[in-house]
Design a protein around this motif. Structure first.
Motif, PDB file in Angstrom:
ATOM      1  N   PRO A   1       0.826  -1.192   0.000  1.00 37.01           N
ATOM      2  CA  PRO A   1       0.000   0.000   0.000  1.00 37.01           C
ATOM      3  C   PRO A   1       0.866   1.250   0.000  1.00 37.01           C
ATOM      4  O   PRO A   1       2.020   1.205   0.431  1.00 37.01           O
ATOM      5  N   VAL A   2       0.332   2.295  -0.488  1.00 39.19           N
ATOM      6  CA  VAL A   2       1.100   3.536  -0.533  1.00 39.19           C
ATOM      7  C   VAL A   2       1.229   4.087   0.878  1.00 39.19           C
ATOM      8  O   VAL A   2       0.248   4.225   1.592  1.00 39.19           O
ATOM      9  N   SER A   3       2.440   4.369   1.253  1.00 35.10           N
ATOM     10  CA  SER A   3       2.620   4.899   2.597  1.00 35.10           C
ATOM     11  C   SER A   3       2.512   6.417   2.536  1.00 35.10           C
ATOM     12  O   SER A   3       2.470   7.018   1.477  1.00 35.10           O
TER      13      SER A   3
ATOM     14  N   GLY B   1       7.704  10.112  -3.584  1.00 36.02           N
ATOM     15  CA  GLY B   1       7.531  10.132  -5.034  1.00 36.02           C
ATOM     16  C   GLY B   1       6.393   9.262  -5.499  1.00 36.02           C
ATOM     17  O   GLY B   1       5.297   9.740  -5.701  1.00 36.02           O
TER      18      GLY B   1
ATOM     19  N   GLU C   1       3.549   8.057  -5.711  1.00 40.62           N
ATOM     20  CA  GLU C   1       2.404   8.332  -4.841  1.00 40.62           C
ATOM     21  C   GLU C   1       1.252   7.357  -5.030  1.00 40.62           C
ATOM     22  O   GLU C   1       0.690   6.857  -4.092  1.00 40.62           O
ATOM     23  N   VAL C   2       0.935   7.126  -6.267  1.00 42.47           N
ATOM     24  CA  VAL C   2      -0.250   6.313  -6.532  1.00 42.47           C
ATOM     25  C   VAL C   2       0.206   4.937  -6.993  1.00 42.47           C
ATOM     26  O   VAL C   2       0.908   4.817  -7.975  1.00 42.47           O
ATOM     27  N   THR C   3      -0.141   3.947  -6.253  1.00 42.87           N
ATOM     28  CA  THR C   3       0.248   2.614  -6.652  1.00 42.87           C
ATOM     29  C   THR C   3      -0.943   1.887  -7.245  1.00 42.87           C
ATOM     30  O   THR C   3      -1.989   1.819  -6.631  1.00 42.87           O
ATOM     31  N   ALA C   4      -0.749   1.391  -8.400  1.00 43.09           N
ATOM     32  CA  ALA C   4      -1.823   0.628  -9.021  1.00 43.09           C
ATOM     33  C   ALA C   4      -1.837  -0.756  -8.415  1.00 43.09           C
ATOM     34  O   ALA C   4      -0.816  -1.345  -8.138  1.00 43.09           O
ATOM     35  N   ASN C   5      -3.008  -1.218  -8.214  1.00 46.64           N
ATOM     36  CA  ASN C   5      -3.160  -2.536  -7.635  1.00 46.64           C
ATOM     37  C   ASN C   5      -3.710  -3.459  -8.714  1.00 46.64           C
ATOM     38  O   ASN C   5      -4.746  -3.199  -9.290  1.00 46.64           O
ATOM     39  N   ALA C   6      -2.988  -4.530  -8.953  1.00 44.47           N
ATOM     40  CA  ALA C   6      -3.365  -5.395 -10.063  1.00 44.47           C
ATOM     41  C   ALA C   6      -4.660  -6.152  -9.795  1.00 44.47           C
ATOM     42  O   ALA C   6      -5.284  -6.658 -10.707  1.00 44.47           O
ATOM     43  N   ALA C   7      -5.046  -6.215  -8.561  1.00 37.70           N
ATOM     44  CA  ALA C   7      -6.219  -7.018  -8.244  1.00 37.70           C
ATOM     45  C   ALA C   7      -7.484  -6.398  -8.810  1.00 37.70           C
ATOM     46  O   ALA C   7      -7.631  -5.194  -8.839  1.00 37.70           O
TER      47      ALA C   7
ATOM     48  N   GLY D   1     -10.633  -4.378  -6.350  1.00 37.39           N
ATOM     49  CA  GLY D   1     -10.158  -4.045  -5.026  1.00 37.39           C
ATOM     50  C   GLY D   1     -10.139  -5.184  -4.027  1.00 37.39           C
ATOM     51  O   GLY D   1      -9.932  -4.977  -2.840  1.00 37.39           O
TER      52      GLY D   1
ATOM     53  N   ASN E   1      -6.362  -6.911  -1.958  1.00 42.05           N
ATOM     54  CA  ASN E   1      -5.521  -6.480  -0.858  1.00 42.05           C
ATOM     55  C   ASN E   1      -5.643  -7.474   0.274  1.00 42.05           C
ATOM     56  O   ASN E   1      -6.591  -7.483   1.010  1.00 42.05           O
TER      57      ASN E   1
END
Lengths: 338, 639
Positions: free
Chosen positions: B379-381, B386, B388-394, B397, B400
């Motif tokens: 997850p994005v901390s 830098g 900032e936005v992490t794409a989640n392949a799932a 949603g 996770n």
């Protein structure tokens, strides 16, 4: 026959209509439930697209109503038709017989706590568009940290949302969000700003330029997709989950501040008066105009007129146009009656 | 007792005998069909259940209570119960007594189909003798019972509200034929026996009829025609029976046996389901039960019509109703026969949706990473580094994973808290629950703090059973790997599927209402008793779904005054937000919500309390009375 006209609502619409009617020679009585004139405009800081201070416009509007009688902190207790005239009893005990009634009751902001998944009222750093304007105006809001690093805007909160009960677009929030995104970037130059939108409806003159400015000069990141839920982590930061529909991937962003762009709903005080007159309302809660193209200012009851956001979300220029149009419509109506 | 007619036969019995033979053959074939359509394991399970004395006892009890005495309807409305019971039980007794008479007094006629039914035509006896007096009295008595039931049934057609029913079923053609036959059978029997009473004897009912008609009709010439009419009515009734709702009379017995054997629905129209849909008596109790029926236009979606279309195999209508249903389970809870129409609808949905493509391949990678469940993507901390936005392949949603649960699988005394995705949309509940956990000094693990995998219930409800099994398996592993022996859930939707499908042996599943109730009992939290008054809304999935009614009421009584709702517990009205319906539109849902709120607030409580995040969300949008979850109410009253 008297030449009384009652204007309900002391926002920009009511002010402009009163001024115009007064100029035409009518005896205008303006009724406002709050303790000040100006409605939402009085609480706003700057206006899109150019960022003109709201106060400038408000001063201009209030300056034009010299000679208009107005009552603050006053509500309509009862209203009914007595032989082609409207008998209005006010909460301050005054009774007025009027030839025409203008509903300029405007809008209420959609209560953002209804979208509980966004955490307004639950998390420490979630505010609305109105809260942010208030912050710009007063510089005070304990929910906004010293130097927020990441700020998000959620478009369409309570608009175009069947589950929230509002299927319609609130029209002004896109431009407001982009304006506020730029302003917030100016206020906190180190911050990264995100806008979560469904569609950007930058329809007005100069709006598109504002959008370009936000991207080019302010580096605002526009993410096309709805926010699904917001959580708070141990540091009281907000974890926002959304879907980036352009890349087709779910995303998760951690933010220091989240601004909800609350939409418009018909004003509850206005609808209470409308119920006394049994005025028709559409499915969306706003009043039904006599027709949707030609007679926007007329209601289904003769002698009752509409202007501004009580017949649907409108921008300020639209509202002011309608105020003048309503003044004209009322003039025609009373002249015909005579 | 002597036989009046030599040979014990008269041609008038023919219509009855033909009808009877027809119905026996029909039922036999139907029975074979039901068993052939069942999976082998179910057949075995059924036959084994016949050897189990506990199940057999239950079978006999259910047959007597449900089929004959209609106890469930009695509990709902005494008059309506009496109407059903008088016809069913009275008729049953007439048949039984007829057979007893034959066995006792004319044993040579044992085994004939018609003799016990037309006994009074064939024998002569005086009501002065003991056997004449007792049996003739009993026969007349039960005939009177049935006739009173028929009278009520006729009255119900005119004014159903008198019998506690706002709306009744619209009968189809075969229903009408059978209904008219049924209504005429018993008055005709009274006439026939009345005309014969002068010759063969009678009792308090038939004798006066005999004397009354003797004065102006002349009895003798009416004897045969009325017996013919009686027999014909019976015969016609049996011919119409398989095509009418009265098929429930024989089928219900079979269904009770199958149900008690523990069989489950595999196919929406075959096997157990077939027994189930033919057990429906079309009584129409489900019409008033359905929350959609606040609006007349939705009457056509009632379960009774779903079952009717199932019988006719009208695919279009079946699917339409199956998709519309809220799956709130109220019609199932109130059904006197216990027809699980929601189960049937779910099975029907599966025929459409289960084949639809889906891809949950990410579930596997979510689990087998570094020896235990861990984040498939970090997850994005909050650090401003830098990226900032992490794409989640799932997809949607769900990917996770619930990492922190398993990583802290140390103590088995720990409680696993599973909020569920719906609760994540109502963060106030989560906040309240963490406050309560802290107040009770509970050592807990928040399983889906950073988002979890769907519990599978929404998928099950839409009929996507295969897909549901995948997410269920994934969650099951997560819960078992956590080592926790107690799971606390905030969402009744999750609770129901965890209870029914997860097969978690040795793990206690608690909804937070039950958990908070335990905390109060164990004095682990102390609460203020406020002046506030509450009304409790039974969420469908918690009440009818998991049978949890008392614990939330105990909890609320501890913090304030508990007021009653107009409709509660089993009768509680769906909030309107149910995940169950696939096609019900927003406006119809709003109507249901308002109706439900009206029933809840009829005693003017200060607050409406619910125990389901979905109900909370739905009510909050519409209610003028403040709405809160039970966890919020408790957290607000902690000492």
């Amino acid at each position: 026959m008297n030449n009384n006209v009652i204007v309900i609502g002391g926002g920009p619409c009511g002010l402009e209509a009163s001024a115009q009617l007064h100029k035409m020679g009518y005896n205008v009585i303006l009724i406002e439930k709050d303790d000040h004139l100006g409605g939402h405009l009085a609480k706003w800081d700057r206006l899109f697209p150019e960022g003109i201070p709201a106060k400038e416009l408000l001063d201009q509007l209030t300056g034009n109503i010299n000679g208009v009688k107005y009552f603050l902190k006053t509500e309509v207790k009862s209203i009914n038709l007595l032989d082609k005239e409207y008998n209005v009893i006010l909460s301050n005990g005054i009774t007025i017989l009027a030839q025409a009634v203008l509903m300029a009751s405007g809008f209420d902001l959609f209560p953002a706590q209804k979208k509980e998944e966004y955490g307004y009222g639950i998390y420490d750093h979630v505010i609305t568009n109105a809260d942010l304007e208030n912050y710009f105006k007063t510089g005070k809001d304990c929910r906004i940290k010293q130097n927020p690093q990441r700020i998000g805007f959620v478009h369409c909160v309570g608009s175009r949302d069947e589950k929230a009960g509002n299927r319609y677009c609130s029209k002004v929030c896109c431009a407001t969000a982009v304006k506020q995104a730029c302003e917030v970037k100016e206020a906190f130059p180190d911050a990264q700003v995100y806008c979560f939108y469904m569609d950007l409806r930058m329809f007005g003159r100069g709006y598109e330029d504002l959008y370009l400015k936000a991207q080019r000069d302010c580096g605002v990141r526009f993410i096309r997709g709805r926010v699904s839920e917001v959580a708070e982590d141990l540091n009281k930061q907000l974890v926002v989950k959304a879907e980036d529909t352009l890349s087709g991937k779910p995303i998760k962003v951690t933010l220091d501040l989240l601004v909800l762009m609350s939409g418009m709903t018909n004003c509850s005080a206005g609808t209470r008066i409308a119920e006394m007159l049994s005025l028709k309302r559409d499915e969306d809660g706003f009043f039904t105009c006599k027709d949707t193209i030609f007679s926007l200012q007329e209601s289904d009851k003769s002698g009752v007129f509409y202007a501004g956001a009580c017949t649907g979300p409108k921008t300020l220029p639209d509202t002011l146009h309608e105020a003048r149009a309503a003044a004209l419509a009322i003039n025609n109506y009373i002249k015909n009656k005579e | 007792m002597r036989e009046r007619i030599a040979g014990g036969y008269d041609p008038f019995v023919l219509p009855f005998v033909i009808g009877m033979i027809f119905i026996f053959i029909y039922l036999f074939i139907a029975l074979i069909r039901v068993f052939r359509a069942m999976p082998g394991s179910d057949r075995k399970k059924f036959f084994l259940s016949l050897l189990n004395p506990t199940i057999m006892y239950k079978n006999i009890r259910d047959v007597i209570c449900d089929c004959l005495l209609h106890i469930k309807i009695f509990k709902r409305n005494a008059l309506l119960g009496y109407m059903h019971a008088s016809i069913a039980f009275g008729w049953f007794m007439l048949i039984v007594l007829g057979h007893i008479e034959v066995m006792l007094f004319v044993p040579q006629r044992n085994g004939t189909l018609h003799y016990p039914i037309f006994y009074r035509y064939f024998v002569a006896e005086q009501n002065a003798t003991l056997k004449g007096a007792v049996f003739f009295f009993l026969m007349d008595f039960f005939l009177l019972v049935v006739l009173s039931g028929i009278g009520l049934a006729m009255y119900k057609r005119i004014r159903s509200t008198a019998l506690g029913m706002r709306r009744t079923t619209k009968p189809c053609f075969a229903d009408r034929v059978a209904l008219w036959c049924l209504w005429s059978i018993f008055p005709l029997r009274l006439l026939a026996e009345g005309f014969t009473a002068g010759i063969s004897g009678g009792s308090f009912l038939t004798k006066p009829v005999n004397m009354l008609f003797a004065n102006f009709l002349g009895n003798d010439m009416n004897v045969l025609p009325t017996w013919w009419a009686y027999s014909t009515a019976l015969g016609l009734f049996f011919l119409a029976l398989p095509f009418s709702r009265y098929m429930h009379i024989p089928t219900e017995v079979l269904y009770i046996f199958l149900r008690n054997a523990g069989l489950k629905i595999h196919h929406p129209r075959k096997g157990l389901a077939e027994a189930e849909i033919y057990s429906c008596s079309s009584c129409g109790l489900c019409i008033d039960a359905c929350p959609m029926n606040m609006q007349k236009k939705n009457l056509k979606y009632s379960s009774v019509y779903f079952v009717r279309f199932q019988r006719r195999n009208n695919k279009k209508k079946i699917n339409e109703i199956a998709e519309k249903c809220l799956m709130c389970g109220k019609c199932v809870a109130l059904c006197p026969v216990g027809v699980d129409s929601c189960g049937l609808k779910q099975a029907q949905r599966a025929t459409v949706t289960d084949k639809l493509p889906y891809n949950y391949s990410f579930l596997a990678s979510a689990h087998h990473q570094g020896g235990g469940p861990s984040m498939p993507l970090a997850p994005v901390s909050g650090s401003a580094t830098g990226n900032e936005v992490t794409a989640n392949a799932a997809a949607h949603g769900a990917g996770n994973a619930t990492g922190n649960a398993a990583q802290s699988a140390v103590g088995k005394d720990k409680v696993l808290y599973f909020a569920g995705c719906m609760t994540h949309l109502t963060p106030a509940i989560i906040k309240s629950m963490t406050t309560i956990f802290d107040a009770a000094k509970e050592d807990y693990v928040f399983a889906d703090k950073d988002g979890g995998v769907c519990c599978g219930r929404p998928l099950m409800l839409t009929g996507k059973v295969t897909a549901a099994k995948e997410v269920i398996e994934r969650n099951r592993e997560m819960i078992q790997d956590s080592g926790c022996k107690t799971v606390v859930l905030s969402c009744p939707i999750c609770l129901k599927v965890l209870k029914e499908e997860y097969n978690l042996k040795g793990i206690t599943l608690l909804h937070h209402t039950q958990y908070i109730n335990q905390l109060i009992d164990q004095k682990r939290i102390r609460l203020n008793h406020s002046e506030e008054s509450f009304v409790y809304h039974d969420p469908c999935e918690l009440g009818r779904g998991c049978n949890i009614y008392q614990e939330p009421r105990n909890v609320l009584s501890a913090i304030g005054e508990l007021k009653k709702a107009n409709k509660e517990k089993k009768e509680s009205i769906c909030c309107g937000g149910s995940l169950g319906s696939l096609t019900l539109n927003y406006h119809d849902r709003v109507k249901i919500t308002q109706e439900s709120l009206k029933a809840l607030t009829f005693d003017n409580p200060d607050k409406v309390i619910t125990a389901c995040p979905l109900c909370l969300k739905t009510f909050s949008d519409q209610s003028t009375t403040p709405v809160a979850d039970i966890a919020q109410a408790v957290a607000g009253n902690l000492k």
